[in-house]
Design a protein around this motif. Structure first.
Motif, PDB file in Angstrom:
ATOM      1  N   ILE A   1      43.909  51.545  37.339  1.00 46.08           N
ATOM      2  CA  ILE A   1      44.555  52.851  37.156  1.00 46.08           C
ATOM      3  C   ILE A   1      46.059  52.731  37.348  1.00 46.08           C
ATOM      4  CG2 ILE A   1      44.762  55.167  38.128  1.00 46.08           C
ATOM      5  CD1 ILE A   1      41.774  55.021  38.808  1.00 46.08           C
ATOM      6  N   VAL A   2      46.460  52.025  38.392  1.00 44.60           N
ATOM      7  CA  VAL A   2      47.890  51.851  38.671  1.00 44.60           C
ATOM      8  C   VAL A   2      48.557  51.038  37.569  1.00 44.60           C
ATOM      9  CG1 VAL A   2      49.544  50.803  40.273  1.00 44.60           C
ATOM     10  CG2 VAL A   2      47.582  52.068  41.160  1.00 44.60           C
ATOM     11  N   LEU A   3      47.898  49.981  37.120  1.00 41.91           N
ATOM     12  CA  LEU A   3      48.477  49.140  36.065  1.00 41.91           C
ATOM     13  C   LEU A   3      48.629  49.914  34.763  1.00 41.91           C
ATOM     14  CD1 LEU A   3      49.487  46.323  35.287  1.00 41.91           C
ATOM     15  CD2 LEU A   3      47.144  45.734  34.663  1.00 41.91           C
ATOM     16  N   ASP A   4      47.651  50.742  34.417  1.00 40.55           N
ATOM     17  CA  ASP A   4      47.750  51.544  33.198  1.00 40.55           C
ATOM     18  C   ASP A   4      48.943  52.500  33.264  1.00 40.55           C
ATOM     19  OD1 ASP A   4      45.569  50.316  32.067  1.00 40.55           O
ATOM     20  OD2 ASP A   4      44.139  51.863  32.697  1.00 40.55           O
TER      21      ASP A   4
ATOM     22  N   VAL B   1      48.576  49.229  45.925  1.00 44.60           N
ATOM     23  CA  VAL B   1      47.143  49.551  45.948  1.00 44.60           C
ATOM     24  C   VAL B   1      46.550  49.018  47.252  1.00 44.60           C
ATOM     25  CG1 VAL B   1      44.932  49.263  44.775  1.00 44.60           C
ATOM     26  CG2 VAL B   1      47.044  49.377  43.437  1.00 44.60           C
ATOM     27  N   PRO B   2      46.022  49.875  48.117  1.00 45.27           N
ATOM     28  CA  PRO B   2      45.448  49.395  49.382  1.00 45.27           C
ATOM     29  C   PRO B   2      44.336  48.387  49.141  1.00 45.27           C
ATOM     30  CG  PRO B   2      45.686  51.783  49.420  1.00 45.27           C
ATOM     31  CD  PRO B   2      45.964  51.345  48.009  1.00 45.27           C
ATOM     32  N   GLY B   3      44.415  47.260  49.818  1.00 39.99           N
ATOM     33  CA  GLY B   3      43.379  46.242  49.700  1.00 39.99           C
ATOM     34  C   GLY B   3      43.754  45.074  48.821  1.00 39.99           C
ATOM     35  N   VAL B   4      44.823  45.223  48.017  1.00 37.03           N
ATOM     36  CA  VAL B   4      45.263  44.126  47.155  1.00 37.03           C
ATOM     37  C   VAL B   4      46.116  43.163  47.973  1.00 37.03           C
ATOM     38  CG1 VAL B   4      46.702  43.486  45.183  1.00 37.03           C
ATOM     39  CG2 VAL B   4      45.159  45.432  45.015  1.00 37.03           C
ATOM     40  N   ASP B   5      45.831  41.870  47.832  1.00 34.22           N
ATOM     41  CA  ASP B   5      46.584  40.865  48.572  1.00 34.22           C
ATOM     42  C   ASP B   5      47.601  40.177  47.666  1.00 34.22           C
ATOM     43  OD1 ASP B   5      47.349  39.208  50.693  1.00 34.22           O
ATOM     44  OD2 ASP B   5      45.867  37.680  50.177  1.00 34.22           O
ATOM     45  N   LYS B   6      47.153  39.299  46.799  1.00 31.53           N
ATOM     46  CA  LYS B   6      48.048  38.563  45.916  1.00 31.53           C
ATOM     47  C   LYS B   6      47.894  39.030  44.479  1.00 31.53           C
ATOM     48  CE  LYS B   6      49.541  35.858  49.216  1.00 31.53           C
ATOM     49  NZ  LYS B   6      50.930  35.969  49.733  1.00 31.53           N
ATOM     50  N   ILE B   7      48.990  38.917  43.724  1.00 30.70           N
ATOM     51  CA  ILE B   7      49.013  39.357  42.330  1.00 30.70           C
ATOM     52  C   ILE B   7      49.503  38.205  41.466  1.00 30.70           C
ATOM     53  CG2 ILE B   7      50.035  40.972  40.680  1.00 30.70           C
ATOM     54  CD1 ILE B   7      50.239  41.937  44.263  1.00 30.70           C
ATOM     55  N   TYR B   8      48.785  37.951  40.368  1.00 27.00           N
ATOM     56  CA  TYR B   8      49.164  36.887  39.441  1.00 27.00           C
ATOM     57  C   TYR B   8      49.202  37.475  38.034  1.00 27.00           C
ATOM     58  CZ  TYR B   8      47.776  34.255  43.535  1.00 27.00           C
ATOM     59  OH  TYR B   8      47.664  33.800  44.830  1.00 27.00           O
ATOM     60  N   ILE B   9      50.386  37.473  37.425  1.00 25.58           N
ATOM     61  CA  ILE B   9      50.600  38.132  36.138  1.00 25.58           C
ATOM     62  C   ILE B   9      50.571  37.106  35.017  1.00 25.58           C
ATOM     63  CG2 ILE B   9      52.222  39.504  34.775  1.00 25.58           C
ATOM     64  CD1 ILE B   9      53.267  40.620  37.458  1.00 25.58           C
TER      65      ILE B   9
END
Length: 349
Positions: A245-248, A203-211
């Motif tokens: 949207i991408v996560l769904d 996803v453009p603009g997303v930096d870090k992801i924490y699940i």
């Protein structure tokens, strides 16, 4: 790895093939040697062309134009840049209407436009949403104020900036290559944390992801994201919606998924510095840079910050407040992110 013969080696092979059936003595200035040089140049070029083709067959070595072919096969398109967005404050001594498209600028060639028409009441500060006019990280603004372009009568010419961030440049070539390699290595699956992280990075603009699995109970799976910036910032609602949207699509079939933003936990820091000729601006910059590096949930370590300040020129000692570690709060409702609040630097008495 096949070794391409050198020009000299190829020349010797061809000359030997001529000498064997004819018995000719071939010197370097002979007609046969000169003709051999021409043939060998062609053969050497074909060898290098084959090496070029081989290089394009693999993601690890392919040149940029051919990476687009690999990207299409792996469904990992290159991320385009994003526009910075944020909020500024407007103040007027009369009731005015700021039209959508009205611009603010930093005076250095960067412009941001008002998103929607806003009414500003007399002597009441009004928050206004703005978008960068162009894509790119250069439109992330770290200052405190911008200037209205051609302000209407009554409007203060200065707009106080709350925050403007989230802008990013086109994805770096090697970062794109790394995402493709990761996709190829992981293979096709959609129920691993690494798969979710890979999808969110697209996803453009997303930096870090924490699940956080089971954050809201059994069957739930939440993902906190930060937005690209220098330093990284909180995501806008538009970025959260795009990531949702991408996560769904990626995990909605097996879990109740939700993308959300970390919550800023401002930490006020004061530093009392001892030493002659200390540059207090450098001390403040060191503090802010350290805080900017902290990720959501990451702990503030006072000793680490003291060590960095002590490394500055002429600093003999420093007393920090807070002088102990600070652990951000993490629960089912909030994921706190330590950010710099008020930073005060003073000389020891």
């Amino acid at each position: 790895m096949y070794s391409i013969p050198t020009f000299t080696k190829l020349h010797q092979v061809v000359v030997q093939e001529i000498r064997n059936p004819t018995g000719l003595t071939i010197t370097s200035d002979s007609d046969a040697s000169i003709r051999t040089d021409g043939e060998v140049s062609l053969v050497e070029g074909l060898y290098h062309h084959q090496a070029y083709i081989l290089r394009q067959l693999f993601v690890q070595t392919a040149d940029e134009p051919y990476l687009y072919i690999h990207a299409e096969e792996l469904s990992v398109p290159r991320l385009g840049g994003t526009r910075a967005a944020g909020t500024v404050k407007a103040k007027s001594n009369a009731q005015i209407t700021i039209e959508a498209g009205t611009k603010v600028t930093d005076g250095k060639g960067h412009f941001w436009s008002v998103i929607s028409e806003t009414v500003v009441q007399p002597n009441i500060t009004t928050e206004i949403s703005v978008n960068a006019d162009q894509v790119g990280a250069s439109w992330n603004f770290r200052g405190t104020s911008l200037l209205w372009v051609s302000p209407i009568a009554g409007l203060s010419g200065t707009a106080e900036v709350i925050s403007i961030a989230g802008g990013s440049d086109e994805e770096e070539l090697e970062a794109w290559r790394a995402r493709m390699l990761e996709s190829k290595q992981l293979g096709q699956a959609r129920d691993r944390g690494s798969d979710l992280e890979r999808a969110m990075k697209g996803v453009p603009g997303v930096d870090k992801i924490y699940i956080y699995k089971k954050r809201r109970g059994l069957g739930s799976m939440d993902v906190a994201i930060t937005a690209v910036g220098s330093p990284p910032t909180l995501p806008t609602q538009a970025l959260i919606d795009a990531a949702q949207i991408v996560l769904d699509e990626e995990a909605g079939f097996w879990a109740d998924c939700r993308v959300y933003s970390p919550t800023e936990q401002l930490l006020n820091i004061s530093a009392v510095v001892k030493g002659a000729g200390v540059n207090y601006t450098d001390v403040e910059t060191t503090i802010r840079d350290y805080m900017a590096e902290l990720a959501p949930v990451e702990e503030y370590h006072a000793n680490t910050l003291v060590t960095r300040i002590m490394a500055l020129a002429n600093v003999e000692d420093v007393t920090l407040t807070p002088n102990s570690n600070v652990q951000p709060i993490v629960n089912w409702m909030y994921t706190y992110w330590l950010r710099a609040g008020t930073v005060t630097v003073s000389a020891a008495s």
